[in-house]
Design an enzyme around this catalytic site. Structure first.
Site, PDB file in Angstrom:
ATOM      1  N   ARG A  51      52.263  10.810 -38.678  1.00 22.39           N
ATOM      2  CA  ARG A  51      51.942  12.221 -38.496  1.00 22.39           C
ATOM      3  C   ARG A  51      50.490  12.583 -38.758  1.00 22.39           C
ATOM      4  O   ARG A  51      49.853  13.280 -37.976  1.00 22.39           O
ATOM      5  CB  ARG A  51      52.784  13.106 -39.431  1.00 22.39           C
ATOM      6  CG  ARG A  51      54.142  13.431 -38.930  1.00 22.39           C
ATOM      7  CD  ARG A  51      55.105  13.482 -40.099  1.00 22.39           C
ATOM      8  NE  ARG A  51      55.210  12.176 -40.667  1.00 22.39           N
ATOM      9  CZ  ARG A  51      56.033  11.225 -40.205  1.00 22.39           C
ATOM     10  NH1 ARG A  51      56.847  11.508 -39.232  1.00 22.39           N
ATOM     11  NH2 ARG A  51      56.062  10.015 -40.726  1.00 22.39           N
ATOM     12  N   THR A  52      49.988  12.138 -39.897  1.00 28.03           N
ATOM     13  CA  THR A  52      48.665  12.618 -40.306  1.00 28.03           C
ATOM     14  C   THR A  52      47.607  12.150 -39.312  1.00 28.03           C
ATOM     15  O   THR A  52      46.794  12.949 -38.822  1.00 28.03           O
ATOM     16  CB  THR A  52      48.337  12.134 -41.732  1.00 28.03           C
ATOM     17  OG1 THR A  52      49.441  12.466 -42.572  1.00 28.03           O
ATOM     18  CG2 THR A  52      47.073  12.770 -42.253  1.00 28.03           C
ATOM     19  N   LYS A  80      36.132  -8.844 -43.847  1.00 24.28           N
ATOM     20  CA  LYS A  80      35.033  -9.789 -44.125  1.00 24.28           C
ATOM     21  C   LYS A  80      34.363  -9.461 -45.445  1.00 24.28           C
ATOM     22  O   LYS A  80      33.381 -10.080 -45.818  1.00 24.28           O
ATOM     23  CB  LYS A  80      33.993  -9.720 -43.005  1.00 24.28           C
ATOM     24  CG  LYS A  80      34.522 -10.018 -41.630  1.00 24.28           C
ATOM     25  CD  LYS A  80      33.439  -9.755 -40.591  1.00 24.28           C
ATOM     26  CE  LYS A  80      34.030  -9.566 -39.204  1.00 24.28           C
ATOM     27  NZ  LYS A  80      33.079  -8.931 -38.292  1.00 24.28           N
ATOM     28  N   ARG A 101      42.274   8.087 -44.846  1.00 21.53           N
ATOM     29  CA  ARG A 101      43.399   7.819 -45.755  1.00 21.53           C
ATOM     30  C   ARG A 101      43.113   6.486 -46.434  1.00 21.53           C
ATOM     31  O   ARG A 101      42.731   5.521 -45.775  1.00 21.53           O
ATOM     32  CB  ARG A 101      44.722   7.755 -44.996  1.00 21.53           C
ATOM     33  CG  ARG A 101      45.861   7.218 -45.882  1.00 21.53           C
ATOM     34  CD  ARG A 101      47.214   7.361 -45.238  1.00 21.53           C
ATOM     35  NE  ARG A 101      47.617   8.773 -45.202  1.00 21.53           N
ATOM     36  CZ  ARG A 101      48.824   9.174 -44.801  1.00 21.53           C
ATOM     37  NH1 ARG A 101      49.724   8.288 -44.408  1.00 21.53           N
ATOM     38  NH2 ARG A 101      49.121  10.453 -44.770  1.00 21.53           N
ATOM     39  N   HIS A 129      46.922  15.114 -51.093  1.00 23.64           N
ATOM     40  CA  HIS A 129      47.088  15.090 -49.633  1.00 23.64           C
ATOM     41  C   HIS A 129      46.834  16.518 -49.155  1.00 23.64           C
ATOM     42  O   HIS A 129      47.744  17.220 -48.725  1.00 23.64           O
ATOM     43  CB  HIS A 129      48.510  14.622 -49.304  1.00 23.64           C
ATOM     44  CG  HIS A 129      48.725  14.178 -47.888  1.00 23.64           C
ATOM     45  ND1 HIS A 129      47.823  14.412 -46.864  1.00 23.64           N
ATOM     46  CD2 HIS A 129      49.773  13.509 -47.318  1.00 23.64           C
ATOM     47  CE1 HIS A 129      48.310  13.926 -45.741  1.00 23.64           C
ATOM     48  NE2 HIS A 129      49.485  13.362 -45.986  1.00 23.64           N
TER      49      HIS A 129
END
Ligand code: CP
Length: 315
Positions: A51-52, A80, A101, A129
């Site tokens: 969703r986000t 890396k 996120r 959030h």
């Protein structure tokens, strides 16, 4: 660029939250516009999301921006050994705003401190959030007609659930009464209970989860037990099915009551509830588009006035 970044919802005053809700309403009326023509939005997802990420990307696309980014850090130079700081510095060479996120609490704060462009926190570990909270506030206002004086029942994983932490923080402006329903292992952390006390927010804790316990709810906010945050998977197994909302538990629900869930659901809400008038979690997720359109615009300095007077609307 910390000022235009959004790391925690605590940054916003009541006026600012209401302003963003009003902007989101404008976007619900007309989501398709060219307000962000020529802008580039980066979505950096170091943790999985449906969703986000997709609603941020849809928000940017529907406003005419281009989107770059990744949904999986394994395909980046992170593997890396590139540091978060260097990744942010690189992406800020290309994009006007970074949506990120990350699994580490505090990563969004750090990114906002090193980034020359605004950073919007799309969830940092079990911490915050804030964009979820904007859509939650929008949804609560939409379904209840107000944000003031509501009884909000938070159910499930209150320990690791960043959505409930952010929602509680934002609601301090609106005189709520919270009910925390969780087993001991997943109880609301002491920090947030102290936060309630400091801000004169009433709260009651429960372990029972039945029709009588939830009869007074205006909002019943269900949450998933966050498997990915447990260090001991045996403990997860013990609590994972702690609270399942069953259809017959709605027998005493208030007429105005709405069930919200940030989603994904795993085993918290019976599917037979989806067609009741109480279920509102899919509309809630849809509101993420409008709330995130408002947040992207705000981070780029576009005002509510500009959105209201926008002549780039596409029918
Ligand atoms: N509500 C929420 O954050 O969902 P995703 O994890 O799918 O983005």
């Amino acid at each position: 660029m910390e000022n235009n970044s959004l790391v925690t919802i605590a940054k916003y005053s009541k006026e600012k939250l209401l302003y963003l809700i009003e902007m989101a309403r404008e976007f619900e009326k007309h989501p398709n516009r060219r307000l962000l023509e020529g802008r580039v939005v980066a979505t950096l997802f170091f943790e999985p999301s449906t969703r986000t990420r997709l609603s941020f990307e849809t928000a940017a696309n529907r406003l005419g921006a281009r989107v770059i980014g990744f949904a999986d850090p394994k395909v980046t130079s992170n593997t890396k050994g590139e540091t978060l700081k260097d990744t942010i510095m690189m992406v800020s060479n290309y994009a006007d705003v970074i949506i990120m996120r990350h699994f580490l609490e505090g990563a969004a704060q750090y990114a906002s401190e090193v980034s020359p462009v605004p950073v919007v926190n799309a969830g940092d570990g079990a911490n915050q959030h804030p964009s979820q909270t904007m859509l939650d506030l929008y949804t609560i206002a939409q379904t209840q007609g107000t944000l003031e004086n509501l009884s909000i029942y938070l159910v499930g994983d209150l320990k690791y659930g960043r959505t409930v932490h952010s929602l509680l923080t934002a609601m301090r402006h609106f005189n709520p009464t919270f009910h925390f329903i969780a087993p001991d292992e997943l109880a609301m952390p002491k920090y947030y209970k102290m936060y309630c006390e400091e801000h004169h927010i009433r709260y009651v804790e429960h372990q029972d989860f039945d029709a009588d316990t939830i009869a007074g709810a205006d909002i019943l906010y269900m949450t998933r037990v966050q498997r990915e945050r447990f260090t001991d998977l045996m403990e997860y197994e013990r609590v994972k099915d702690a609270y399942l909302l069953k259809r017959d538990m709605l027998a005493k629900a208030r007429q105005n009551m709405k069930i919200l869930h940030p989603l994904p659901r795993v085993n918290e809400i019976e599917y037979s509830i989806d067609d009741t008038p109480y279920a509102y979690y899919f509309q809630q997720a849809r509101n993420g588009l409008y709330a995130r359109q408002a947040l992207i615009c705000d981070s780029l300095g576009i005002t509510l006035e500009e959105v209201k007077n926008d002549k780039t609307i596409i029918a």
